[in-house]
Design an enzyme around this catalytic site. Structure first.
Site, PDB file in Angstrom:
ATOM      1  N   TYR A  16     -53.030  15.220  -8.196  1.00  0.00           N
ATOM      2  CA  TYR A  16     -52.482  14.227  -7.070  1.00  0.00           C
ATOM      3  C   TYR A  16     -51.596  13.234  -7.922  1.00  0.00           C
ATOM      4  CZ  TYR A  16     -51.828  11.785  -2.875  1.00  0.00           C
ATOM      5  OH  TYR A  16     -51.400  10.996  -1.607  1.00  0.00           O
ATOM      6  N   SER A  59     -46.791   8.078  -3.640  1.00  0.00           N
ATOM      7  CA  SER A  59     -47.914   7.528  -3.315  1.00  0.00           C
ATOM      8  C   SER A  59     -48.082   6.382  -4.223  1.00  0.00           C
ATOM      9  CB  SER A  59     -49.182   8.338  -3.444  1.00  0.00           C
ATOM     10  OG  SER A  59     -50.550   7.746  -3.669  1.00  0.00           O
TER      11      SER A  59
END
Length: 271
Positions: free
Chosen positions: A151, A138
């Site tokens: 995350y 990401s």
């Protein structure tokens, strides 16, 4: 040799399903793994209308599940050309609030799921003499926004793992790519674990308001995989922010991010 073969974890929905369809459109034999058998059946029907396809229930928290897929691919399709470690979950919350139980959940899927897939399929690809492993990280693995510690940490680890693998596996003729998209419209928000309602709502809002959808991202990612790119950043603005981070003195970059954070908190308070 027949068509090329691809295996995608988390392939029954979101980016995984969009990638599966893009590879199928290009003539690949497509195998998808997922833990949602209902969505898996729907995705498989879509793929079979385009060509050779297979669905398997595959939990990336279990190494034996991934090994079972590798064994099936070797027995039935003679191996695999591209493996996409795509399965992942979302999380949001501050370091003081986000529970250790939720940290372990995120790490087990987002990081160790990629480790397990890479470990299993690197062995298969070494034996067959070639292959391409694609890890979905990401932009949060390169740029670290607040309230997303778990995350960001797992996605940054996926980037680091991918860089290591690209050097380690080069002599085995195994290519490696790492994909770092920004927010795009997908069902990722369904899986989010958040420490508070505001963090959960903010994550869902960022996903739902994104300009690009999964199909558009999949098209860009597919083209970059075919070219053999290592870093794949499908959002132009993501590439620009990453360049700024690398080029600016850290104090200036941090000041810019603090302003962005303050603006984000103000918008959150306004609802």
């Amino acid at each position: 040799m027949g068509s090329k073969r691809v295996f995608i974890t988390g392939g029954a929905s979101g980016l995984g399903r969009a990638l599966a369809n893009r590879f199928a459109d290009a003539g690949y034999s497509v195998c998808i793994g997922d833990v949602d058998d209902g969505r898996g059946a729907e995705a498989l029907a879509e793929l079979k209308a385009k060509g050779k396809a297979h669905y398997v229930n595959c939990d990336v928290t279990k190494e034996y599940a991934l090994q079972s897929v590798a064994d099936w691919l070797l027995s039935n399709w003679g191996g695999v050309d591209v493996v996409i470690n795509n399965a992942g979950v979302a999380s949001a919350g501050g370091i003081a609030e986000f529970s250790l139980e939720d940290w372990e959940w995120v790490v087990n899927i987002n990081l160790l799921g990629v480790v397990r897939g890479s470990k299993v399929f690197a062995r298969l690809m070494r034996d067959q003499g070639s292959g391409h492993i694609v890890n979905i990280a990401s932009l949060a693995g390169l740029i670290y926004p607040p309230k997303m510690g778990a995350y960001c940490a797992t996605k940054a680890a996926v980037v680091a793992l991918s860089e290591t693998m690209s050097l380690e596996l080069d002599a085995d003729n195994i290519k490696v790519s790492v994909v770092c998209p920004s927010f795009f419209r997908t069902n990722l928000a369904e899986s989010v674990r958040a420490s508070d309602a505001d963090s959960q709502a903010a994550t869902q809002r960022l996903v739902n308001k994104a300009k690009l959808g999964a199909d558009e991202i999949a098209g860009r990612v597919f083209s970059a995989i075919e070219k053999g790119d290592f870093y794949i950043l499908p959002h132009p603005e993501g590439r620009a922010i990453w360049r700024l981070k690398r080029w600016l003195p850290f104090k200036r970059y941090r000041a810019m991010m603090l302003k962005q954070t303050a603006r984000m908190m103000t918008n959150r308070a306004k609802g």
